[in-house]
Write an enzyme that holds these catalytic residues in place. Structure first.
Site, PDB file in Angstrom:
ATOM      1  N   ASP A 331       8.754 -57.422 -47.909  1.00 39.04           N
ATOM      2  CA  ASP A 331       8.765 -56.118 -49.152  1.00 39.04           C
ATOM      3  C   ASP A 331       9.854 -55.297 -47.031  1.00 39.04           C
ATOM      4  O   ASP A 331       8.589 -55.404 -46.031  1.00 39.04           O
ATOM      5  CB  ASP A 331       7.360 -55.937 -48.628  1.00 39.04           C
ATOM      6  N   ASP A 637       4.316 -55.892 -55.293  1.00 36.61           N
ATOM      7  CA  ASP A 637       4.486 -57.305 -55.030  1.00 36.61           C
ATOM      8  C   ASP A 637       3.676 -57.987 -54.864  1.00 36.61           C
ATOM      9  O   ASP A 637       3.919 -59.280 -54.392  1.00 36.61           O
ATOM     10  CB  ASP A 637       4.339 -56.956 -52.709  1.00 36.61           C
ATOM     11  N   ASP A 731     -13.458 -92.320 -33.786  1.00 37.36           N
ATOM     12  CA  ASP A 731     -12.056 -92.205 -34.330  1.00 37.36           C
ATOM     13  C   ASP A 731     -11.752 -90.604 -34.736  1.00 37.36           C
ATOM     14  O   ASP A 731     -10.951 -89.864 -34.129  1.00 37.36           O
ATOM     15  CB  ASP A 731     -11.977 -91.935 -35.949  1.00 37.36           C
TER      16      ASP A 731
END
Length: 897
Positions: A331, A637, A731
C-alpha cells in the site's frame, strides 16, 4: 414508517432518501421509532473475528504428520507393554506442544492488546433536539451532525455540507481529503467519487454538515470490506507445506523399513513379538523426534527477535515465510508515505523555492534561503498561515486538527518562525469568508497598519483568474497579463503531472473590510504539497531489489501521483509500468488470459485500485508461483492481507480490521522493519535446512544400525528407549544450537529460493546418506569389535554401540560447516551454542551411563575401560570421513541453501 436500506443512496436526491427512510431532517426520529428500528436492524457495530480459542491454538501444535506417527509408536509401545518407552515418546510430544502453544498464545494475546480501542460517541438529532449517543445505537434514518475532527460512525447520505471534506484513506487509500457535496452522483461512481456520502470509519477534516444514516454495522462499506476480509481464504505457510511433505515421506519410509525388517527377522526365525518391538525401534529411529521441537524453538526465537525489532508475528510459520517472499504488494498511504501532507516547493515569480528537512529548510538553486530576505516567500508563508482553519496542537499527530493541507501550510510557516498566533497578534483577523465551492477559494480579512489585508488561498485556476497583478522579487507588484497567466498555468500543470497537490496564494490591501475579497488580487505564488516518502523507504526498497524481491505499489491515488511516489521510493528499473484501476475492472484471476496476466505481472504500480482488485492481484501472483507479502493499514487492505502468504499491517496507523487480517504487525510502521524481518526469515530457513540435514543423518544412521544388524543375524545393537534418549539429547541440543547460529552475511544479496523448493533437495539427501552411512559404519564396527574381539557381554556391547552412536552424532555437528570455510575455524566451531550443547550432551550421556536409576531404565551395562576407549575412538571416525567428503565434493549445506 418504512426503514429498509436504500440501494445507491448517493445517486438519489437527499430529500428522496429522507422520504424513503421516513425521517424529517429538521426533527429526527422519535424515541419509539428508534427502539423499533434498533430491534429490526441490530446494533451499529462490526462483527469481529472470533477470538482464537485456547483449544484451537493447542490443536494446531499436534496437526503435524510427524507428531501423529510418533503418537502411533507410543500407542504400539503401550500395547506391547513398554510403558516407559511410550511415556517417553508422549513427553516429547508434550514438550513440543507446550513450546508452540505458549509461543502462539503470546502472539495472539499481543495482537488482541493492540486492537483495544475506545468506544466512539456521535451527535444526532432526535425528537427535535441534539444529543450525544453511543455510535452502536445509531439506526437507519437517524440524522447525524458532523463537524471537523469527527469520526463518521455510519454510512450517511449528506443532507447539508458547508466546506465539508473527509479523509477516506481508510477505505480508498487516497491520502488527500475528499470535498463533499449534497448533489447526487452517478450510480456507477466508485467509492472515492461518491461525494454525496460520508462513510463509516472516515474522518471529517474540515467544515460542517449533517447526514441521514443509510447503512449501519456490517451493511456499511466498512462492514462489507470487513466481511470480505473474514471470508478471504488464508494460504498455508510455505514452511508448513514443506514440513508436511517431508513428514509424509518419512511416514512411508518408516512404515516400509519397519515392514521389511519385521519380515526379514521372522524369515530368519526371530520371535514375532521381538520383531514387532524391533519395528517400533525402527519407527522411533526413523522419525526425527527433535524436528518439531527444534523447528518450533528456532521459529520462536526468530519471532522474539523480530518482536524486539518491532515486528509482531502472529503465527510461528510466518517467520520463515518472509524469507521465501518473492514479491511485496505494498500500500502507498502510511506504508511508503507518511500519510500527511507536507510543503515541498513554492513556485514564485521568476523562481522556485524548495523546502527540505533540517534547521534551514528553504533552498533556492541549492543554496539556503532566509524567508526574511525574500518578500515573495515571506508573504507566501504569512498568507498560508493566516488564511487557515487548522491547528497544529502540541506538534503531535494526536493534537493536530483540520485539513491536512492547511496543517502543512501552518507547519511550513512555523519552520520559518512565523507562528499563526504571532501573525494574528500583529494582524488581527476581522472576518472570514469560508471556502466557496463555486469560487474554489477562501479568504480572511485582517486589520493592518495601513488598512485591511485580504489573505486568499484556493484552486490555482480560480486564483489566477481573480488576480490582476503578481508579487515580484522587488517586493512590488507587476501586471498579470494573459501571457503571464499562461506561463503560470504551465507551471501548475507541470507540477500536477509530477503528482504534487497545488494551492494558489494571493492577497490585496484595502480600506473596506466588506469589499469582495476575490477581486483584483495580487498573486503571490503556488505552493506544492506532497505526502512524503517515509524515512528509510528508498534504502529498504533498494535492499529488497538486491535480495531479488519485487516491490509493487497498490494505491487508491491517481496514476500521476502514484507514479511520482513510486519514483521517489525507488520502485521499478527506471521505466515504471503503471496500470490504472479502470483497466482492471471485473478482473477474474481464474479466467485471465496469458497476455493480460503477463502485463499485470510486469507492472510496478496499480493506481485507483478497489479492495476486490487487491484480492484478485494477490491471487494472480500466487497463481504464478510467487510467495506474496502484502502490506497495508486500511480497511481496504484487509482482504488482501489475509489472502497473502504474509500479510503485514501497520501497528500505529493500521485499522483494527487490517491488524486482525495480518500475519505480522509493524509496531513502528517502518517499511525498513520488513527488510530486517525478511533477513531473519532467510537466516532461519538456512538454519532449519542445516539442522534437518543433521537430524536426518543421525536418524538414518540409527535406522541402518538396527536394520543391518537384524538383517545380518546380529543381536539388536540399540533398544527403542535408548534411541529415543539419544534423539532427545544428541539430536535436539546440537540441532537447536545450529538453529541459533549467525546467518550468512550475504543472504540478502541473493535471490529468494524457488517457492516450490522442498526443504531437502537431491544433493541434501546425498549428504544425509554419506554422513548417516559414516555414523553407521562406526557404530557397527564398534559393536562388532566389542562382540567378537573384546568379547564383552551382550548388554555391555549394546552400551558400546550406544556410546559410539552418541559421540559420533555429537561430532557430526562439525560436518555441517560451510565447505568454503576451514575445518578448524568455521561458523560452526565459532558458534558458542554448539560448544554449550556438546558440553550439556556429554554430561547427560555420562549421567545415563553412571546414574543407576537412569542406566537401569535405559538398560545400559558398564562396558569397562576397553569398551569406553573403543567407543571414543570409533566416535571420531564419522567426523574424519565427513570432512574428507566435504573437501572432495566442495558442496555443503550452506552452499546448497
Amino acid at each position: 414508517m418504512p426503514h429498509h436500506q436504500i440501494d445507491s443512496p448517493f445517486a438519489i436526491s437527499a430529500e428522496e432518501v429522507a422520504r424513503r427512510l421516513g425521517t424529517d431532517p429538521g426533527v429526527g426520529l422519535a424515541p419509539d421509532e428508534v427502539k423499533a428500528r434498533c430491534r429490526s436492524c441490530g446494533p451499529n457495530k462490526l462483527r469481529r473475528q472470533r477470538r482464537k480459542s485456547l483449544l484451537a491454538i493447542l490443536w494446531h501444535q499436534f496437526s503435524s504428520v510427524i507428531v501423529w506417527l510418533l503418537a502411533g509408536a507410543a500407542a504400539m509401545s503401550f500395547v506391547l507393554g513398554d510403558i516407559a518407552e511410550a511415556v517417553a515418546i508422549l513427553v516429547v510430544l508434550l514438550i513440543n506442544g507446550a513450546i508452540g502453544f505458549f509461543t502462539e498464545l503470546r502472539a495472539a494475546r499481543s495482537m488482541e492488546a493492540l486492537m483495544r480501542i475506545a468506544q466512539v460517541r456521535t451527535r444526532v438529532r432526535r425528537g427535535g433536539g441534539e444529543r450525544m449517543i453511543d455510535a452502536q445505537d445509531l439506526v437507519l434514518g437517524d440524522i447525524v451532525v458532523l463537524e471537523a475532527g469527527d469520526v463518521v460512525t455510519a454510512d450517511l447520505r449528506l443532507l447539508g455540507a458547508s466546506n465539508l471534506a473527509a479523509d477516506e484513506s481508510v477505505l480508498t487509500g487516497e491520502s488527500t481529503p475528499v470535498a463533499k457535496t449534497v448533489d447526487a452522483v452517478g450510480r456507477d461512481a466508485a467509492i472515492g467519487d461518491r461525494a454525496s456520502m460520508a462513510f463509516k470509519g472516515t474522518a471529517i477534516t474540515k467544515g460542517a454538515g449533517e447526514g441521514i444514516v443509510t447503512a449501519t454495522g456490517m451493511r456499511t462499506e466498512l462492514g462489507r470490506i470487513s466481511d470480505l476480509a473474514q471470508g478471504a481464504e488464508a494460504e498455508v505457510a510455505p514452511l508448513e507445506r514443506r514440513l508436511d511433505r517431508l513428514g509424509h515421506r518419512l511416514v512411508w519410509l518408516t512404515l516400509g523399513l519397519a515392514a521389511l525388517t519385521i519380515a526379514a527377522g521372522i524369515l530368519r526365525g526371530h520371535d514375532v513379538a521381538t520383531m514387532v518391538q524391533t519395528g517400533v525401534a525402527l519407527a522411533v529411529a526413523a522419525v526425527p523426534e527433535g524436528l518439531p521441537v527444534v523447528a518450533t524453538l528456532s521459529l520462536a526465537r526468530g519471532m522474539w527477535r523480530m518482536s524486539a525489532r518491532n515486528a509482531l508475528i502472529t503465527r510461528l510459520s510466518s517467520v520463515e515465510t518472509l524469507g521465501a517472499t518473492t514479491v511485496i504488494l505494498t500500500d502507498k498511504t502510511g506504508t511508503l508515505t507518511e500519510n500527511r501532507m507536507t510543503v515541498v516547493r513554492y513556485l514564485l515569480d521568476g523562481t522556485d523555492v524548495e523546502m527540505k528537512g533540517g534547521d534551514r529548510p528553504f533552498r533556492r538553486k541549492g543554496a539556503t534561503l532566509d524567508p526574511a530576505q525574500d518578500d515573495r516567500l515571506a508573504w507566501a508563508l504569512k498568507v498560508g498561515a493566516l488564511c487557515n482553519n487548522a491547528d497544529l496542537g502540541d506538534g503531535s499527530d494526536g493534537g493536530a486538527a483540520g485539513d491536512p493541507m492547511e496543517r502543512a501550510l501552518l507547519a511550513a510557516a512555523d519552520r520559518a518562525g512565523l507562528s499563526r498566533d504571532g501573525l494574528r497578534s500583529r494582524l488581527p483577523e476581522r472576518r472570514e469568508h469560508a471556502f466557496d465551492p463555486d469560487r474554489k477559494m477562501m479568504a480572511t480579512v485582517h486589520d493592518g497598519d495601513d488598512g485591511c489585508l485580504f489573505a486568499v488561498k484556493g484552486a490555482p485556476e480560480a486564483v489566477l483568474d481573480a488576480s490582476t497583478h503578481v508579487l515580484t522579487a522587488a517586493g512590488d507588484s507587476a501586471a498579470l497579463d494573459d501571457e503571464a497567466r499562461h506561463d503560470w498555468r504551465k507551471r501548475n500543470d507541470t507540477a500536477a503531472r509530477d503528482g504534487l497537490r497545488l494551492l494558489a496564494l494571493a492577497m490585496k490591501r484595502g480600506s473596506d473590510a466588506e469589499a469582495d475579497p476575490y477581486r483584483d488580487l495580487v498573486l503571490i505564488g503556488l505552493v506544492c504539497l506532497l505526502d512524503p516518502i517515509r524515512e528509510g523507504v528508498p534504502e529498504a526498497v533498494k535492499a529488497c531489489r538486491s535480495a531479488g524481491v519485487r516491490i509493487v505499489m497498490l494505491t487508491g491515488d491517481h496514476a500521476d501521483t502514484a507514479r511520482t511516489i513510486a519514483e521517489d521510493a525507488g520502485l521499478g528499473d527506471g521505466d515504471l509500468k503503471v496500470i490504472a484501476g479502470g483497466d482492471l475492472a471485473g478482473l477474474d484471476p481464474d479466467g485471465l488470459d496469458a497476455a493480460k496476466r503477463d502485463v499485470i505481472l510486469a507492472a510496478d504500480v496499480f493506481a485507483r485500485v478497489a479492495p476486490e482488485t487487491k484480492l484478485s492481484l494477490v491471487s494472480i501472483y500466487q497463481g504464478a508461483g510467487h510467495v506474496v507479502a502484502m502490506t497495508g493499514d486500511g480497511v481496504n487492505d484487509a482482504p488482501a492481507l489475509k489472502k497473502a502468504d504474509i500479510g503485514i499491517a501497520m501497528g500505529r496507523r493500521g485499522t483494527e480490521v487490517a491488524k486482525e487480517a495480518a500475519h505480522m504487525v509493524l509496531r513502528d510502521d517502518a517499511f525498513s522493519t520488513i527488510i530486517a524481518a525478511m533477513r531473519q526469515g532467510r537466516e532461519i530457513f538456512g538454519n532449519i535446512r542445516k539442522f534437518v540435514i543433521y537430524l536426518m543423518s543421525c536418524n538414518v544412521s540409527e535406522v541402518l544400525v538396527v536394520g543391518l544388524a537384524v538383517a545380518g543375524g546380529l543381536p539388536t545393537p540399540l533398544l527403542p528407549l535408548q534411541i529415543l534418549f539419544l534423539n532427545l539429547v544428541t539430536d535436539v541440543f546440537p540441532a537447536f544450537a545450529l538453529g541459533l547460529g549467525r546467518g550468512d552475511r550475504a543472504v540478502m544479496r541473493r535471490p529468494p529460493r524457488d517457492p516450490g523448493e522442498s526443504i531437502l533437495a537431491r544433493q541434501h539427501w546425498i549428504l544425509i546418506a554419506v554422513l548417516g552411512g559414516a555414523i553407521t559404519l562406526a557404530v557397527l564396527l564398534a559393536f562388532g569389535l566389542s562382540l567378537f574381539w573384546l568379547r564383552l557381554d551382550p548388554g555391555a556391547c549394546v552400551t558400546v554401540a550406544f556410546l559410539t552412536l552418541a559421540l559420533a552424532q555429537l561430532w557430526n555437528v562439525f560436518n555441517l560447516r560451510d565447505p568454503d570455510s576451514g575445518p578448524i575455524r568455521n561458523e560452526v566451531s565459532r558458534n558458542p551454542y554448539v560448544w554449550g550443547a556438546i558440553a550439556l550432551c556429554l554430561g547427560l550421556i555420562g549421567l545415563a551411563l553412571w546414574f543407576p536409576p537412569l542406566a537401569g531404565l535405559l538398560q545400559l551395562e558398564p562396558p569397562g575401560r576397553a569398551g569406553l576407549a573403543l567407543a571414543a575412538l570409533a566416535g571420531i571416525l564419522p567426523l574424519a570421513l565427513g570432512q574428507a567428503w566435504i573437501v572432495r565434493s566442495r558442496g555443503g549445506p550452506r552452499r546448497q541453501a
